[in-house]
Design a protein around this motif. Structure first.
Motif, PDB file in Angstrom:
ATOM      1  N   ASN A 162      15.251  41.950  12.654  1.00  0.00           N
ATOM      2  CA  ASN A 162      14.335  42.205  11.545  1.00  0.00           C
ATOM      3  C   ASN A 162      13.051  41.390  11.071  1.00  0.00           C
ATOM      4  O   ASN A 162      12.776  41.537   9.957  1.00  0.00           O
ATOM      5  CB  ASN A 162      15.415  42.575  10.398  1.00  0.00           C
ATOM      6  CG  ASN A 162      16.438  43.119  10.588  1.00  0.00           C
ATOM      7  OD1 ASN A 162      17.416  42.907  10.278  1.00  0.00           O
ATOM      8  ND2 ASN A 162      16.395  44.554  11.399  1.00  0.00           N
ATOM      9  N   GLY A 163      12.634  40.517  12.086  1.00  0.00           N
ATOM     10  CA  GLY A 163      11.694  39.802  11.964  1.00  0.00           C
ATOM     11  C   GLY A 163      11.682  38.413  11.295  1.00  0.00           C
ATOM     12  O   GLY A 163      10.700  37.925  10.749  1.00  0.00           O
ATOM     13  N   TYR A 164      12.928  38.053  11.184  1.00  0.00           N
ATOM     14  CA  TYR A 164      13.196  36.593  10.730  1.00  0.00           C
ATOM     15  C   TYR A 164      12.999  35.513  12.005  1.00  0.00           C
ATOM     16  O   TYR A 164      12.840  36.007  12.922  1.00  0.00           O
ATOM     17  CB  TYR A 164      14.750  36.606   9.849  1.00  0.00           C
ATOM     18  CG  TYR A 164      14.443  37.505   8.825  1.00  0.00           C
ATOM     19  CD1 TYR A 164      13.505  37.154   7.574  1.00  0.00           C
ATOM     20  CD2 TYR A 164      14.985  38.605   8.787  1.00  0.00           C
ATOM     21  CE1 TYR A 164      13.545  37.968   6.624  1.00  0.00           C
ATOM     22  CE2 TYR A 164      15.014  39.460   7.534  1.00  0.00           C
ATOM     23  CZ  TYR A 164      14.180  39.117   6.488  1.00  0.00           C
ATOM     24  OH  TYR A 164      14.043  39.866   5.525  1.00  0.00           O
ATOM     25  N   SER A 167      14.652  36.353  15.444  1.00  0.00           N
ATOM     26  CA  SER A 167      13.631  37.637  15.974  1.00  0.00           C
ATOM     27  C   SER A 167      12.353  37.230  16.283  1.00  0.00           C
ATOM     28  O   SER A 167      11.699  37.932  17.251  1.00  0.00           O
ATOM     29  CB  SER A 167      13.975  38.454  14.624  1.00  0.00           C
ATOM     30  OG  SER A 167      13.156  39.939  15.157  1.00  0.00           O
ATOM     31  N   ASN A 168      11.524  36.633  15.749  1.00  0.00           N
ATOM     32  CA  ASN A 168      10.154  36.187  15.963  1.00  0.00           C
ATOM     33  C   ASN A 168      10.035  35.476  17.324  1.00  0.00           C
ATOM     34  O   ASN A 168       9.116  35.772  17.888  1.00  0.00           O
ATOM     35  CB  ASN A 168       9.588  35.378  15.005  1.00  0.00           C
ATOM     36  CG  ASN A 168       9.318  36.311  13.599  1.00  0.00           C
ATOM     37  OD1 ASN A 168       9.250  37.667  13.708  1.00  0.00           O
ATOM     38  ND2 ASN A 168       8.912  35.737  12.331  1.00  0.00           N
ATOM     39  N   SER A 171       9.921  38.562  19.643  1.00  0.00           N
ATOM     40  CA  SER A 171       8.552  39.355  19.494  1.00  0.00           C
ATOM     41  C   SER A 171       7.766  39.267  20.420  1.00  0.00           C
ATOM     42  O   SER A 171       7.680  37.977  21.210  1.00  0.00           O
ATOM     43  CB  SER A 171       8.316  39.065  18.300  1.00  0.00           C
ATOM     44  OG  SER A 171       7.073  39.724  17.935  1.00  0.00           O
ATOM     45  N   SER A 216      10.713  45.018  12.587  1.00  0.00           N
ATOM     46  CA  SER A 216      10.746  43.911  11.786  1.00  0.00           C
ATOM     47  C   SER A 216      10.521  44.243  10.472  1.00  0.00           C
ATOM     48  O   SER A 216       9.669  45.243  10.478  1.00  0.00           O
ATOM     49  CB  SER A 216       9.965  42.796  12.397  1.00  0.00           C
ATOM     50  OG  SER A 216       8.477  43.136  12.327  1.00  0.00           O
TER      51      SER A 216
END
Length: 360
Positions: A162-164, A167-168, A171, A216
Motif C-alpha cells: 500500500n505504498g509504505y 512497498s516502496n 515499486s 499504493s
C-alpha cells in the motif's frame, strides 16, 4: 449461510482459527501521545472476537521509537517498549478469552511518515535511505516482532503493501543505483532481508504474515508486477525468507489479475495467483460487503453501499484464498460474522468516514 469461511482451519503447527474470517489492519488514530493502545482498543478488539472473528490483525503498529521515520500521525499504537508490550498483553488475553487469535501488524510509513524517509528521494525535505538507515529499520522490525512474541501474540504481520516503506522498495519508482533498486530482484532484496531477520529472531514456529499489494495510497492504479513470471519471483522470495501466510491487499478481492496470461483455462484473482505460485496460505481482502473501494471512502464522506458478500465468501470454495479479510464492514459492524452467517447481510450497516470518529 453455509460456507467454508465459517469453518475452522489449522495453519501450520501453531495457528488454529475457529473460522477463516480475518479483521485486517485498519488505522484508527485513537492512541494518546505515548502510543499505548488503551482500554478502548482492548474493548474494540474484544468485541469482535466475542462476535466470532477468527483472526484479528491490529491497526498498523509502528516499529520505530528512535528516529520517528516510521510514524504516520503519532496516534497509532507502537510496539517498541515494555509499557506498550504490556498493553498488547492485555489485548491478547481479551481476544483469546473468546477463542480468537491476535496478531499485530508491524508498520513503517517511510515517505508517508511525519518525519519522512524514502527509498528514492524526490525532495530535499525527504531523506533518502542509506545503509545505516536500512539497518536501523530492519532492527526496528526485529525489536517489535520479539516484543510481540513476548506479549503472547499469535504471530506478526509485516506491512509490505500500500505504498509504505517496504512497498516502496518494490515499486517501479525504485530506481536506486545500488543493489536495492532497478530490477525486480534488487527491489525485493531489502524487504526480504527484513523478513529473514525477523524469522531468525522469533524462531521457526512463530507465524509470520506478510501483507503485499499492487496499489499504493499515493497511486491507486500502481502496478508492481506486470505478469505472472514477475509475481512468481516475489512469491518464491517470500517463501524462502520464511513467510508463513501472505496477506493480499486489492481493491476488489474477486477481480481477476493477469487476464489472458498462463494457460487458457487458468483465471485467478491476485490472491489466487499468489496462492498457486507460493504454495502458501493466503488472505484475500478488498471490497467485501461494500460496492465502493477504499479509494472512494478515502476521498469522500459519503456512505458505502452494502452488497451481498457471497461472491467473496465463495473465493475460499474456489481455492482462491484460505482466509477472507473483512475491513470497513467490520468497523461498522462488530457482529458482521454473526449477521452474515445467519443470512442477514442486508442488515449490515453502511460505512462512511464518520464511522472512524470513535472506537466501538
Amino acid at each position: 449461510m453455509t460456507f467454508q469461511a465459517f469453518e475452522p482451519i489449522q495453519l501450520g503447527k501453531n495457528l488454529k482459527l475457529k473460522n477463516r474470517i480475518v479483521m485486517p489492519a485498519m488505522a484508527r488514530w485513537k492512541c494518546k501521545s505515548d502510543c499505548v493502545p488503551h482500554e478502548g482498543y482492548l474493548k474494540y478488539y474484544k468485541r469482535r472476537a466475542k462476535h466470532n472473528v477468527g483472526l484479528i490483525i491490529s491497526e498498523g503498529t509502528h516499529v520505530d521509537n528512535t528516529h520517528s521515520y516510521a510514524i504516520h500521525t503519532g496516534y497509532e499504537g507502537r510496539l517498541t517498549n515494555e509499557k506498550q508490550k504490556k498493553a498488547f498483553e492485555g489485548i491478547v488475553k481479551a481476544v483469546h478469552k473468546y477463542g480468537g487469535k491476535f496478531i499485530p501488524q508491524l508498520w513503517h510509513c517511510g515517505e508517508n511518515a511525519t518525519n519522512p524517509i524514502s527509498v528514492v528521494s524526490s525532495s530535499q525535505r525527504i531523506k533518502q535511505m542509506d545503509r545505516n538507515d536500512m539497518d536501523q529499520v530492519r532492527d526496528a522490525f526485529v525489536n517489535s516482532a520479539v516484543l510481540a512474541k513476548e506479549a503472547g501474540c499469535d504471530g506478526v504481520e509485516i506491512h509490505g503493501a500500500n505504498g509504505y516503506l517496504l512497498s516502496n522498495f518494490m515499486s517501479k519508482r525504485n530506481v536506486r543505483n545500488d543493489e536495492y533498486g532497478g530490477t525486480i530482484v534488487n527491489r525485493m532484496r531489502f524487504p526480504l532481508e527484513v523478513v529473514r531477520a525477523v524469522r531468525q529472531a522469533v524462531g521457526e514456529q512463530f507465524p509470520i504474515l506478510y501483507r503485499t499489494s499492487q496499489w499504493s495510497v499515493s497511486n491507486y492504479n500502481e502496478i508492481k508486477w506486470d505478469n505472472v513470471e514477475e509475481l512468481k519471483i516475489w512469491c518464491d522470495g517470500l517463501k524462502e525468507a520464511g513467510v508463513d501466510i501472505i496477506d493480499v491487499s486489492t481493491h476488489k478481492c474477486y477481480k481477476l489479475e493477469f487476464v489472458g496470461q498462463g494457460k487458457q483455462e487458468e483465471s485467478h484473482t491476485l490472491a489466487g495467483w499468489i496462492k498457486k505460485l507460493s504454495g502458501l496460505p493466503v488472505i484475500a481482502v478488498g471490497g467485501v460487503s461494500y460496492t465502493q473501494t477504499v479509494a472512494y471512502n478515502w476521498g469522500s464522506s459519503g456512505k458505502t453501499s452494502i452488497e451481498n458478500p457471497e461472491r467473496c465468501l465463495k473465493l475460499i470454495e474456489k481455492g482462491e484464498c484460505d482466509l477472507l479479510a473483512v475491513g470497513r464492514a467490520l468497523i461498522a459492524n462488530y457482529d458482521w460474522v454473526d449477521k452474515v452467517q445467519r443470512g442477514d447481510w442486508e442488515k449490515l450497516k453502511p460505512y462512511s468516514r464518520k464511522t472512524l470518529d470513535e472506537l466501538f
